[in-house]
Structures are given as C-alpha cells and as structure tokens.
Design an enzyme around this catalytic site. Structure first.
Site, PDB file in Angstrom:
ATOM      1  CG  ASP A 478      -1.918   1.104   1.273  1.00 43.55           C
ATOM      2  OD1 ASP A 478      -1.724   2.110   0.570  1.00 43.55           O
ATOM      3  OD2 ASP A 478      -2.904   0.972   2.034  1.00 43.55           O
ATOM      4  CG  HIS A 479       3.165   4.033  -3.165  1.00 37.84           C
ATOM      5  ND1 HIS A 479       4.245   4.161  -2.320  1.00 37.84           N
ATOM      6  CD2 HIS A 479       3.615   4.379  -4.389  1.00 37.84           C
ATOM      7  CE1 HIS A 479       5.296   4.558  -3.000  1.00 37.84           C
ATOM      8  NE2 HIS A 479       4.944   4.712  -4.273  1.00 37.84           N
TER       9      HIS A 479
END
Length: 508
Positions: A478-479
């Site tokens: 998850d950036h």
C-alpha cells in the site's frame, strides 16, 4: 420446501432454533448439510447442521433437548441471520419464538465451531439497540457461551471506566496501540466512541446496519460509533465507506490471486446440460466475500508491486538438512517455511512496513505483532487464515503452525477467528507452476508477498554459468503506508536471506 414430522399447527412445546451470527456481523449463511431429520431426537449441544458463511463452514449445535419437528429450509438454501431454521418439540409450554423458559435453555456443549455467536436474531437487535430483551426471548446459544438461568434481560454495554483515557489521541506524532483491546467502547476525545479493536468485543450494531456494512465492504471493528452507548449507526457506516476504506465484513478474509499453500482438490463442477452454451454459477459464501474484498482493496489502496529474482540453491540445501533434523520430526519442512521465516525477519528489520491506514484520523497504525496470512485455495474459494504472533515463533513452531493451517483449510474447518486480524500475507503461486504475479492486498493489510515456482536455470555463480535453483518474489504494498524505499528494502532483505540462509542466524 418444508420437511415436517407432523402437519398442521405446531403443537405446544415446539421451539424454534434461529440462524445465529457465527462470525462478526454476518447477515446470512447457506445450509450445507442437515445432520438430523424430522422425528430424530436431539440433545443440548448436538450438532444439527453445517452452514457456510462468507468466512468459513461451521457446524451449529442446538441449545436444547427434544424431538425434531420441522426443518424449515432445504440444503443449499441461503438464510438470513435470525430466521428460524429448525423447530424442536421440547415437551414444554409453547413459546412461538424459540426462547422458551429462560431456565430451561442451557448453554451448548463446546462441540461446535471455535468462533460462535453469543445470540441470534432479535437478541442481537435488542442488544445493539440498547433495548431489553423480553424474558421469554432467550435465543439459541452456541459454543462456550451461555446466559445464566437468571439472565432474563439483556442490558446495553457501557464504556468501562478509564477507557476514554486509553483511547484518547496521544499528543505525540505517533500513536502506540495498547497490547490488549479495550473491553468496551470508549471516547476518542471528540465525543464519539473509538473504533473497536479487532479481536475485542463485538461492535454494537443492529442487523440492518451490519448488512449495510457488509454490502459496502466496511469492517465494523474499524468504525467509530456515534450512537448511544457506542452503537454503530448507518451514518457511521456511510462515513467509513466514503473514503472507500473497505474490508471483508470484519474478516479479514480472502485475499489476492488464486494461490495457495499447496493445491487443494477442487469440488467437481456440475456437468453442463447437453448443448448448453453457458453455465451460470451463483456467487455466494466465500467466493462472494472474496470478490467484494478484492474490489474494495484494488480501488482503495494504491498498489505498487516490485519483483526480484533470487538464487535459492543454498536454501534448498538447507531444507534437505532440516528434513533430517530430529527437532522437526513430524512437521513438514518445505520452501514456504523458509520464505515465511525470511519475510518475518525482513519485517523485523523494517518494522514500518507492518502497519495499517486509518482513514478517519489520517494516521498510520504501526503493528507491534505480525499475524502472517497464508493464502489457501479451497473448494469453497480462496481463504486467508493467519498465524497469530508469527514473529515470536521458533522455526519448529512456525512449521507446525503452517502444517495445521494447511490441514484445517483442506478439511474446510478454518474458523472465522483464524481469518481475522491479519497484518501481512504470503501467497504461494509457485505450487501451480507460476513464476510470479501481482497480488492484491488483503483488505486492511500493508503488504503481500507472492512466492513463485523454484526452477533450475543457468545462473552466473562465482563468475561461471552454472545450473542453480532460482525463484521470483513479488511484493505488493500500500503506497500510502509504504514508499518505494521501504518496500524495496523489505523485498531485498527477504531475497538476501533466501540467497544466504545463514543470515537467519546472523541477522536475528
């Protein structure tokens, strides 16, 4: 169709057993198999049927004695929680609700699923709404849960003293989560109750609100309740869904690509009718939850996937040696075990990767424990049970936990609790002969590692081209939580341990 031992109006003493919520916030379940028929005698705690929810298949014990009067639904029927599914002639006064005399109903014996509901149907609504249940409205009780004979009314739970201080926002930039969940809803400092902690007390919400949360893919345990006595309202669910913060109905449930710890035999599909050009298959249970969770995850968390190809020849040699180790006798040693160990070590070296995103408070919640999910393909669909506190397990303990996880998944007996609270996941696509993939994050988790097949191929080793065992790892993250540098370090550290497994000792 209704099966009955007798016709006409039910006689006095016939009690109803209603479909309970066997997970957290589930609204329906499919009846897979009946173990009793009209006319059979049942006893308190006896399993009468097996049902499949969006989380798992579980067996339901009945909480009273008597003679089976009627089966309300056929096998294969999906039934809403709180709907009567079987009536039993107990020989006592008729109640019409299945509640009967409170003193007559005894807690079920601990023979059912590990994650069972306290109550079913109206009792749940009464509790969530802060209303008192009627004296005769006692509902069927499942595994290990029991209402005392004198408990004829249910009162709303109230926040525990001091809980507000526990859940109030910390003044520091980083909030540290308490190691144990608070026993009841608490203030978050803004007048609303703080979100429930996964694994803690079940969030208070009425059945329609639970269904809404399920339809929107919202995890009730992450919702901040604003209703009286800490009740989650429809507005709370919509507010949580607005930023598309989805989860698979308090589960932590199905994840990623169609991968598994190892292949599990699929149920044979029904043959198509002669000349048929299409076959329509109803989407329900685990597969339905998987679809909802994956859509929610894909369009909520900005996914980034990185890849690395690594020489695992030394790891394969170590696996051969571990198989001969007497300390690991009786447990299965395979490449997945070493990959899991390497991944856990990489997380220890880079703890920021083990976190979740709190959309409401715009905070990153760092986890000080690792519940390691292992994606498993089963005949009912993809599930992701997890190994609790995997970071604390020795290699033999981790091997035993993996073996138990695979065996339970194969039998279709994985409990909802085993699929809740995961933090990171491994999906083993290599068992299908696949080199790698771009896995989708399990909702609420920060990273998922895809482990590809191990194959022999030409590789430059010490300046010469030699045949070596090689695999490809892919890490999706998850950036919002994990930037490129952190994700790259985690993947590189995992690969480095598999390339030189002695680092398992020197880095720990």
């Amino acid at each position: 169709m209704t099966n009955s031992a007798q016709t006409g109006q039910a006689a006095a003493g016939v009690r109803e057993f209603k479909m309970p919520d066997v997970g957290e916030g589930l609204t329906e379940a499919e009846i897979l198999k009946w173990y009793v028929q009209p006319g059979d005698t049942v006893t308190d705690g006896q399993v009468v049927c097996e049902v499949e929810t969006a989380k798992a298949a579980v067996e339901l014990p009945i909480p009273f004695n008597g003679l089976v009067h009627e089966l309300r639904f056929d096998e294969g029927t999906t039934v809403d929680v709180g709907t009567p599914i079987i009536t039993v002639d107990t020989g006592g006064p008729a109640t019409g609700t299945g509640g009967g005399d409170a003193s007559a109903a005894q807690p079920a014996m601990e023979t059912g699923p590990a994650a069972a509901a306290e109550v079913a149907g109206e009792a749940e609504a009464a509790q969530a709404g802060g209303e008192e249940a009627e004296p005769e409205g006692r509902q069927p009780v499942l595994v290990g849960y029991g209402v005392g004979a004198s408990s004829t009314k249910r009162r709303p739970r109230k926040p525990a003293a001091g809980a507000a201080d526990t859940a109030a926002p910390a003044p520091a930039a980083e909030r540290v989560t308490a190691p144990a969940p608070a026993p009841a809803p608490a203030s978050n400092g803004s007048g609303a109750a703080a979100p429930a902690v996964p694994g803690g007390p079940r969030p208070l919400a009425k059945p329609p609100v639970r269904k809404l949360a399920k339809d929107l893919g919202v995890d009730l345990s992450t919702v901040t309740p604003t209703g009286p006595d800490g009740i989650v309202t429809r507005d709370d669910v919509h507010a949580a869904a607005a930023p598309a913060r989805t989860s698979a109905s308090a589960t932590p449930a199905p994840s990623s690509v169609a991968a598994a710890t190892e292949p599990v035999a699929e149920a044979a599909p029904e043959p198509a009718a002669p000349g048929a050009r299409e076959t329509r298959i109803p989407v329900k249970g685990v597969r339905k939850a998987t679809a909802q969770a994956m859509v929610g995850s894909a369009f909520t968390a900005p996914h980034v996937t990185e890849f690395v190809t690594v020489d695992v020849t030394r790891t394969m040699k170590l696996i051969g040696q571990l198989k001969e180790d007497p300390d690991l006798a009786g447990v299965r040693v395979n490449p997945l075990l070493l990959v899991a160990r390497a991944f856990l070590l990489a997380i220890r070296r880079n703890p920021d990767v083990n976190a979740s995103w709190d959309e409401e408070h715009q905070e990153i919640v760092r986890k000080h424990y690792v519940n390691l999910g292992i994606a498993a393909a089963t005949p009912r669909g993809l599930i992701v049970p997890n190994i609790k506190d995997a970071q604390d397990k020795t290699l033999p303990e981790l091997a035993s936990a993996l073996g138990e996880l695979v065996g339970t998944a194969r039998e279709g007996k994985t409990s909802p609790a085993a699929m809740s609270g995961g933090t990171v996941t491994i999906t083993n696509v290599g068992v299908f002969g696949v080199d790698t993939g771009t896995p989708i994050l399990n909702p609420g988790e920060s990273a998922i590692l895809a482990f590809g097949r191990i194959r022999e191929q030409p590789w430059v080793h010490k300046g010469k081209v030699k045949p070596r065992h090689v695999t490809t790892l892919a890490l999706s993250f998850d950036h919002r939580l994990v930037d490129g540098e952190l994700g790259s370090r985690v993947l590189a550290d995992t690969a480095a341990v598999l390339e030189r497994p002695k680092r398992l000792m020197t880095w720990s």
